[in-house]
Design a protein around this motif. Structure first.
Motif, PDB file in Angstrom:
ATOM      1  N   VAL A 125       0.846  -1.195   0.000  1.00 32.93           N
ATOM      2  CA  VAL A 125       0.000   0.000   0.000  1.00 32.93           C
ATOM      3  C   VAL A 125       0.886   1.253   0.000  1.00 32.93           C
ATOM      4  O   VAL A 125       2.100   1.161   0.201  1.00 32.93           O
ATOM      5  CB  VAL A 125      -0.986   0.000   1.190  1.00 32.93           C
ATOM      6  N   PRO A 153      -5.989   3.044   5.090  1.00 23.82           N
ATOM      7  CA  PRO A 153      -6.766   4.120   5.719  1.00 23.82           C
ATOM      8  C   PRO A 153      -6.160   4.587   7.038  1.00 23.82           C
ATOM      9  O   PRO A 153      -6.184   5.785   7.357  1.00 23.82           O
ATOM     10  CB  PRO A 153      -8.148   3.506   5.925  1.00 23.82           C
ATOM     11  N   MET A 154      -5.568   3.648   7.790  1.00 24.66           N
ATOM     12  CA  MET A 154      -5.007   4.039   9.089  1.00 24.66           C
ATOM     13  C   MET A 154      -3.835   5.018   8.955  1.00 24.66           C
ATOM     14  O   MET A 154      -3.576   5.808   9.865  1.00 24.66           O
ATOM     15  CB  MET A 154      -4.536   2.803   9.850  1.00 24.66           C
ATOM     16  N   PRO A 181      -9.012  -0.603  10.237  1.00 27.01           N
ATOM     17  CA  PRO A 181     -10.411  -1.054  10.223  1.00 27.01           C
ATOM     18  C   PRO A 181     -10.550  -2.553  10.016  1.00 27.01           C
ATOM     19  O   PRO A 181     -11.577  -3.137  10.389  1.00 27.01           O
ATOM     20  CB  PRO A 181     -11.027  -0.284   9.051  1.00 27.01           C
ATOM     21  N   GLU A 202      -2.356  -5.106  15.851  1.00 28.17           N
ATOM     22  CA  GLU A 202      -3.348  -4.118  15.423  1.00 28.17           C
ATOM     23  C   GLU A 202      -4.754  -4.534  15.845  1.00 28.17           C
ATOM     24  O   GLU A 202      -5.702  -3.764  15.705  1.00 28.17           O
ATOM     25  CB  GLU A 202      -3.313  -3.947  13.902  1.00 28.17           C
ATOM     26  N   MET A 235      -4.673  -4.119  -0.125  1.00 25.72           N
ATOM     27  CA  MET A 235      -3.559  -5.019  -0.447  1.00 25.72           C
ATOM     28  C   MET A 235      -3.906  -5.905  -1.646  1.00 25.72           C
ATOM     29  O   MET A 235      -3.043  -6.253  -2.445  1.00 25.72           O
ATOM     30  CB  MET A 235      -3.236  -5.905   0.755  1.00 25.72           C
TER      31      MET A 235
HETATM   32 FE1  SF4 Z   1      -3.627  -0.720   6.607  1.00 21.52          FE
HETATM   33 FE2  SF4 Z   1      -5.008  -2.488   7.973  1.00 21.52          FE
HETATM   34 FE3  SF4 Z   1      -4.604  -2.885   5.381  1.00 21.52          FE
HETATM   35 FE4  SF4 Z   1      -2.578  -3.116   7.141  1.00 21.52          FE
HETATM   36  S1  SF4 Z   1      -4.413  -4.406   6.994  1.00 21.52           S
HETATM   37  S2  SF4 Z   1      -2.522  -2.033   5.194  1.00 21.52           S
HETATM   38  S3  SF4 Z   1      -3.111  -1.503   8.595  1.00 21.52           S
HETATM   39  S4  SF4 Z   1      -5.802  -1.223   6.318  1.00 21.52           S
END
Ligand code: SF4
Ligand code: 13P
Length: 303
Positions: free
Chosen positions: A60, A86-87, A172, A199, A262
Motif C-alpha cells: 500500500v 486508511p489508518m 479497520p 493491530e 492489499m
Molecule cells: Fe492498513 Fe489495515 Fe490494510 Fe494493514 S491491513 S494495510 S493496517 S488497512
C-alpha cells in the motif's frame, strides 16, 4: 495466472534491473512472483540494501513511499496507486503540536503505517515487529504513539515505565475482529493456539497465545510443536504459513479477513508497470529529507 505473464515479468525484471517486493497481505499469486516477501520492517530493510534500479512494490501507499524516502535515486513503482492504508492518515498534526507544547520531553513515535506527512512530524518510526524494543530504548518518558491506538496500547503494556499517550486511529480490518468471534473459534478448535497481530483490539490480544507482526507470527508457527492455529491477521499470510508448515492447520478467525487495498495488487498490474514504468512514487525533496529522519532513526536503533 497465465504462464506467459510470469515469463514476461521475469524477462522485464532482468532487462530493467528491477526487483519485486511484496507484503504478506498481497494475493498469493503476487507473492509467488516476488523476489522478496515480508513484513513492513523486512521489506524496508531489503529496499534500503538493494542495488536494483527499479523497485516494484506490491503493498500500500505508505510502503512505496517509505521505499522512495529510503532510496531517492531509485525508481519506485506501485502496481496500483490507489492501494492505500486508511489508518496511515489517522493522526492530526495539530494534536502532535499540542502534545509537544504540553510535554517537554515528548517523543512522537510513528508506526510506519503512516503518511510521509506524519513521518515529517515524528521523532522515530517503528513497525509492529520492533515497536516495543524502540520505545523501550528511547530516553524519553512521554511518548505519543501514532496512528494506531491498538499497537500503541500493546506497546504500553510491554513498557510500563513509559507514559504512552494513545491516538484515536486503528486498522479497520484488524479492529473489526470481535471477542465473540474469537471465543467461538476457540470453542470450536480448543487445541489451537491463537496468534494475533497487535493491530487487533485489546480484548483479542488478551485472548491470544502469541502477539506479533506478520513475520513474527510466521516464525512462531514455524517453530511450534502445536499443529493447529487460529490466526488473527490478514489471510494473505496463509500463503507463507502453508508453504512453511504444510503439516499444520491454519484457521483464520474471520472469513474473509481481507485488506481490500492489499488485494489491489495483481500480476497483470505488476506486468503493466514494468512495461510502462507508470505509477512512479514521488516524494518532494523537502518532505523526503524530513521523513527520512525517523526512518533512519528506527534503522539505527534496531539495525
Ligand atoms: Fe492498513 Fe489495515 Fe490494510 Fe494493514 S491491513 S494495510 S493496517 S488497512
Ligand atoms: P506488518 O508490520 O506485520 O508488516 O503489518 C503491516 C500491516 O499493514 C498490518 O496491517
Amino acid at each position: 495466472m497465465e504462464r506467459n505473464i510470469t515469463e514476461e515479468i521475469n524477462r522485464l525484471k532482468r532487462q530493467k534491473k528491477a526487483i519485486l517486493l511484496a507484503h504478506y497481505y498481497t494475493p498469493a499469486e503476487v507473492q509467488a512472483l516476488a523476489d522478496y516477501v515480508g513484513d513492513s520492517y523486512y521489506l524496508a530493510k531489503v529496499a534500503k540494501n538493494t542495488d536494483a534500479e527499479i523497485v516494484v512494490f506490491c503493498g500500500v501507499a505508505f510502503m512505496g513511499e517509505s521505499v522512495k524516502i529510503l532510496n531517492p535515486e531509485k525508481k519506485v513503482l506501485m502496481p496500483d496507486m490507489t492501494a492505500d492504508c486508511p489508518m496511515a492518515h489517522m493522526a492530526q498534526i495539530e494534536k502532535i503540536k499540542e502534545l509537544r507544547a504540553r510535554y517537554e520531553d515528548l517523543a512522537v513515535v510513528c508506526y510506519i503505517n503512516s503518511t510521509a506527512e506524519l513521518k515529517c512530524h515524528s521523532d522515530v518510526c517503528v513497525t509492529s515487529s520492533n515497536a516495543v524494543k524502540i520505545v523501550k530504548a528511547l530516553p524519553n518518558r512521554n511518548v505519543f504513539f501514532i496512528p494506531d491506538e491498538n499497537l500503541g496500547r500493546f506497546v504500553q503494556g510491554q513498557v510500563p515505565e513509559k507514559n504512552v499517550i494513545l491516538n484515536d486511529g486503528c486498522c479497520p480490518i484488524h479492529a473489526a475482529v470481535s471477542a465473540e468471534q474469537l471465543k467461538a473459534m476457540k470453542e470450536k478448535y480448543p487445541d489451537a493456539l491463537v496468534l494475533t497481530h497487535p493491530e487487533c483490539r485489546e480484548e483479542i490480544v488478551a485472548l491470544s497465545d502469541y502477539v506479533g507482526s506478520t513475520a513474527e507470527i510466521l516464525s512462531y508457527a514455524n517453530g511450534s510443536e502445536n499443529k493447529q492455529f487460529i490466526i488473527c491477521t490478514e489471510s494473505g499470510v496463509g500463503y507463507a504459513l502453508e508453504q512453511k508448515r504444510p503439516d499444520h492447520e491454519f484457521i483464520f478467525v474471520t472469513d474473509p479477513f481481507c485488506c481490500a487495498d492489499m488485494k489491489l495488487n495483481t500480476p497483470e498490474k505488476v506486468l503493466r508497470v514494468l512495461e510502462t514504468e507508470e505509477n512512479e512514487v514521488l516524494v518532494s525533496d523537502e518532505k523526503r529529507k524530513r521523513a527520512l529522519l525517523p526512518l533512519d532513526r528506527m534503522l539505527e536503533i534496531v539495525g
